[in-house]
Write an enzyme that holds these catalytic residues in place. Structure first.
Site, PDB file in Angstrom:
ATOM      1  N   ASN A   1       0.964  -1.462  -0.004  1.00  7.23           N
ATOM      2  CA  ASN A   1       0.034  -0.445  -0.007  1.00  7.23           C
ATOM      3  C   ASN A   1       0.630   1.402   0.007  1.00  7.23           C
ATOM      4  OD1 ASN A   1      -1.901   1.830   0.352  1.00  7.23           O
ATOM      5  ND2 ASN A   1      -3.140   0.998   2.465  1.00  7.23           N
TER       6      ASN A   1
ATOM      7  N   LYS B   1       3.520   0.616   3.019  1.00  9.45           N
ATOM      8  CA  LYS B   1       2.985  -0.477   3.782  1.00  9.45           C
ATOM      9  C   LYS B   1       2.982  -1.345   2.971  1.00  9.45           C
ATOM     10  CE  LYS B   1      -0.015   2.146   5.837  1.00  9.45           C
ATOM     11  NZ  LYS B   1      -1.915   2.799   6.052  1.00  9.45           N
TER      12      LYS B   1
ATOM     13  N   ARG C   1      -3.296  -1.755  -3.344  1.00  8.85           N
ATOM     14  CA  ARG C   1      -4.404  -1.082  -3.500  1.00  8.85           C
ATOM     15  C   ARG C   1      -3.880  -0.313  -3.917  1.00  8.85           C
ATOM     16  NH1 ARG C   1      -5.247   3.647  -0.116  1.00  8.85           N
ATOM     17  NH2 ARG C   1      -7.355   4.346   0.369  1.00  8.85           N
TER      18      ARG C   1
ATOM     19  N   HIS D   1     -12.077   3.927   0.471  1.00  6.06           N
ATOM     20  CA  HIS D   1     -13.061   2.744   1.397  1.00  6.06           C
ATOM     21  C   HIS D   1     -13.331   1.047   0.996  1.00  6.06           C
ATOM     22  CE1 HIS D   1     -12.518   6.212   4.543  1.00  6.06           C
ATOM     23  NE2 HIS D   1     -11.677   6.075   4.361  1.00  6.06           N
TER      24      HIS D   1
ATOM     25  N   HIS E   1     -17.753   3.393   8.319  1.00  2.35           N
ATOM     26  CA  HIS E   1     -15.864   3.298   7.840  1.00  2.35           C
ATOM     27  C   HIS E   1     -16.430   4.405   8.920  1.00  2.35           C
ATOM     28  CE1 HIS E   1     -12.010   2.355   6.631  1.00  2.35           C
ATOM     29  NE2 HIS E   1     -11.610   3.431   7.138  1.00  2.35           N
TER      30      HIS E   1
ATOM     31  N   GLY F   1     -10.225   9.558   8.155  1.00  2.00           N
ATOM     32  CA  GLY F   1     -11.464   9.512   7.415  1.00  2.00           C
ATOM     33  C   GLY F   1     -12.461   8.786   7.169  1.00  2.00           C
TER      34      GLY F   1
ATOM     35  N   ARG G   1     -11.531  16.910   7.206  1.00  2.00           N
ATOM     36  CA  ARG G   1     -11.871  16.984   6.004  1.00  2.00           C
ATOM     37  C   ARG G   1     -13.818  17.467   5.914  1.00  2.00           C
ATOM     38  NH1 ARG G   1     -10.363  11.336   3.147  1.00  2.00           N
ATOM     39  NH2 ARG G   1      -9.188  11.475   3.655  1.00  2.00           N
TER      40      ARG G   1
ATOM     41  N   ASN H   1     -13.370   1.284  18.123  1.00  2.00           N
ATOM     42  CA  ASN H   1     -12.629   1.773  19.209  1.00  2.00           C
ATOM     43  C   ASN H   1     -14.108   2.055  20.222  1.00  2.00           C
ATOM     44  OD1 ASN H   1     -10.968   0.448  19.325  1.00  2.00           O
ATOM     45  ND2 ASN H   1     -10.386   1.501  17.987  1.00  2.00           N
TER      46      ASN H   1
ATOM     47  N   GLU I   1      -8.039  -4.228   5.135  1.00  2.00           N
ATOM     48  CA  GLU I   1      -7.943  -3.797   3.958  1.00  2.00           C
ATOM     49  C   GLU I   1      -7.467  -4.726   3.409  1.00  2.00           C
ATOM     50  OE1 GLU I   1      -9.003   0.666   2.662  1.00  2.00           O
ATOM     51  OE2 GLU I   1      -8.284   0.595   5.441  1.00  2.00           O
TER      52      GLU I   1
HETATM   53  P1  AMP Z   1      -8.547   4.922  11.571  1.00  2.00           P
HETATM   54  O1  AMP Z   1      -8.291   6.443  10.342  1.00  2.00           O
HETATM   55  O2  AMP Z   1      -9.193   3.943  11.010  1.00  2.00           O
HETATM   56  O3  AMP Z   1      -6.940   5.090  11.974  1.00  2.00           O
HETATM   57  O4  AMP Z   1      -8.686   5.826  12.912  1.00  2.00           O
HETATM   58  C1  AMP Z   1      -7.721   6.649  13.699  1.00  2.00           C
HETATM   59  C2  AMP Z   1      -8.566   7.461  14.339  1.00  2.00           C
HETATM   60  O5  AMP Z   1      -9.891   6.535  14.929  1.00  2.00           O
HETATM   61  C3  AMP Z   1      -8.283   8.052  14.941  1.00  2.00           C
HETATM   62  O6  AMP Z   1      -8.088   9.531  14.645  1.00  2.00           O
HETATM   63  C4  AMP Z   1      -8.945   8.380  16.597  1.00  2.00           C
HETATM   64  O7  AMP Z   1      -9.511   9.615  16.591  1.00  2.00           O
HETATM   65  C5  AMP Z   1     -10.535   7.559  16.170  1.00  2.00           C
HETATM   66  N1  AMP Z   1     -10.163   6.802  18.011  1.00  2.00           N
HETATM   67  C6  AMP Z   1      -9.195   5.528  18.189  1.00  2.00           C
HETATM   68  N2  AMP Z   1      -9.513   5.148  19.732  1.00  2.00           N
HETATM   69  C7  AMP Z   1     -10.849   5.666  19.658  1.00  2.00           C
HETATM   70  C8  AMP Z   1     -11.643   5.664  21.093  1.00  2.00           C
HETATM   71  N3  AMP Z   1     -11.702   5.012  21.603  1.00  2.00           N
HETATM   72  N4  AMP Z   1     -11.969   6.275  20.905  1.00  2.00           N
HETATM   73  C9  AMP Z   1     -12.617   7.520  20.191  1.00  2.00           C
HETATM   74  N5  AMP Z   1     -12.062   7.820  18.765  1.00  2.00           N
HETATM   75  C10 AMP Z   1     -11.287   6.600  18.858  1.00  2.00           C
END
Ligand code: AMP
Length: 398
Positions: free
Chosen positions: A7, A14, A91, A180, A208, A212, A241, A336, A385
């Site tokens: 990726n 990655k 990707r 995505h 998702h 993003g 965004r 999360n 992914e």
């Molecule tokens: P991703 O782009 O899927 O890696 O998601 C990253 C985002 O998930 C981070 O910017 C966090 O804002 C959010 N995130 C991770 N853990 C938590 C949590 N326990 N509560 C709220 N937001 C979270």
């Protein structure tokens, strides 16, 4: 059979080496600051210590060479030689109007990736560099392109056409594509399996929600609509965004601030979302939640607006499909944040959605979080992914 998943971003790469016999990750890693001073490879072999290698990586080609060395290293390596790698899955952000299904890369495919540089200016050039670097490092091995726009290509015309003069679609392929795609495909498929739903007819909405964020609606795994558009700017409020706005806002800011369209688009992509709405607190949802708890009103509004828009999209997509069997949450926030999931679902009582608080007290693993008498199954399905790309690759080279 071992498959290498790549990726590439503009200055990063990655990778994961996956054993498809049991779908386990044999090694994974990240090359950072490619083409910039201070580049570094972080290599994580399964069950062994992480290794950091600081070495100049002027191009993606040198990054791939370094990855191949790390994979074959007598100490922290995981394979004897590249003969053990059967294929490489990449990707690729944008396949334009031409490609939806994953495909083994040949000169025609590379031509289309190049022709789509305009549509994916940051990613497509890097994706092509990654493919060409793998071709040079492992001549003769099949490289497979898995399109991030692939899933959205199944949308019907009424969902993907913008209400602008038709000539722009003809001349420049301007339409809604959705992004995505690999995540939406993977999570909707897993939700159908995990929820024991009808694989041909199940109506699934995938949220998702990460830095993003996008929502998709699919019937039997086939995309009906998705919230991102020509670019990943459309749709939900995200970390930085804006998502949906009245396009006249662009003209208004240009005129008031003496900025050009490119500068304002940069603001909408990088300085808006919950970061902009909160008055600059953070693009990270955890920081926004913490600020809200400390009484920051703008952070509270940003969070409420984010949740409200997700709920609105779920309502719209339920209408588009005339029903919904399952709603699946995924990505950083979706996997999360139990408070966020519950807040979104609190808008959905009219659909008969009921969350089980105990079941919702879960992070990062597959779970049904709705109550037994909920009319719609609500689930947490962690996205993967890389595995989705590896499965697509395997299916083409087997
Ligand atoms: P991703 O782009 O899927 O890696 O998601 C990253 C985002 O998930 C981070 O910017 C966090 O804002 C959010 N995130 C991770 N853990 C938590 C949590 N326990 N509560 C709220 N937001 C979270």
């Amino acid at each position: 059979m071992k498959i290498l998943v790549i990726n590439c971003g503009s200055s990063s790469l990655k990778y994961q080496l996956i054993d498809m016999d049991d779908e386990s990750v044999i090694a994974k890693g990240l090359c950072e600051r490619i083409g910039i001073a201070g580049s570094k490879l972080t290599h994580q072999p399964a069950g062994k210590d992480k290794v950091e290698i600081e070495k100049d990586m002027p191009t993606h080609q040198t990054a791939i060479e370094l990855v191949m060395e790390a994979l074959q290293d007598p100490g922290h390596g995981v394979i004897k030689n590249t003969d053990e790698i059967s294929a490489i899955g990449h990707r690729v952000l944008h396949g334009g109007k031409v490609y939806s299904d994953s495909i083994i890369v040949n000169d025609d495919v590379k031509k289309v990736i190049r022709e789509c540089f305009d549509l994916g200016p940051l990613h497509n050039p890097a994706n092509l560099m990654g493919i060409e670097a793998c071709e040079a490092a492992m001549p003769g091995k099949p490289n497979v392109a898995v399109w991030d726009t692939g899933f959205g290509m199944a949308m019907p015309e009424k969902a993907y056409m913008y209400a602008i003069p038709h000539e722009y679609y003809e001349k420049y392929s301007i339409r809604r594509y959705g992004f995505h795609g690999t995540s939406h495909m993977f999570v909707s498929g897993e939700a159908i399996k995990f929820g024991g739903l009808d694989p041909k007819n199940a109506k699934v909405i995938v949220c998702h929600l990460g830095n993003g964020a996008s929502v998709s609606a699919s019937i039997g795994g086939k995309c009906v609509d998705t919230s991102m558009g020509l670019t990943p700017l459309e749709g939900l409020i995200m970390g930085t965004r804006s998502g949906d706005i009245d396009p006249a806002v662009v003209q208004f800011i240009c005129n008031k601030e003496g900025k050009d369209v490119n500068e304002v688009l940069n603001i909408l992509n990088k300085k808006s979302g919950v970061l902009g709405m909160s008055g600059g607190v953070s693009s990270d949802f955890r920081d926004i939640e913490a600020a809200k708890k400390e009484g920051n009103h703008l952070a509270e509004v940003a969070l409420e607006a984010f949740i409200y828009r997700v709920a609105k999209y779920i309502g719209a997509y339920t209408a588009a499909m005339n029903g919904v069997d399952a709603i699946a949450f995924t990505a950083g926030v979706g996997e999360n944040d139990k408070v966020g999931r519950k807040a979104i679902c609190s808008y959905l009582g009219y659909l008969g959605v009921k969350i089980d608080d105990e079941a919702n007290d879960v992070r990062g693993k597959k779970a049904v979080i709705s109550a037994a008498d909920s009319k719609v199954k609500v689930m947490l399905i962690p996205t993967n992914e890389e595995l989705a790309i590896a499965r697509e690759t395997l299916a083409l080279v087997q």
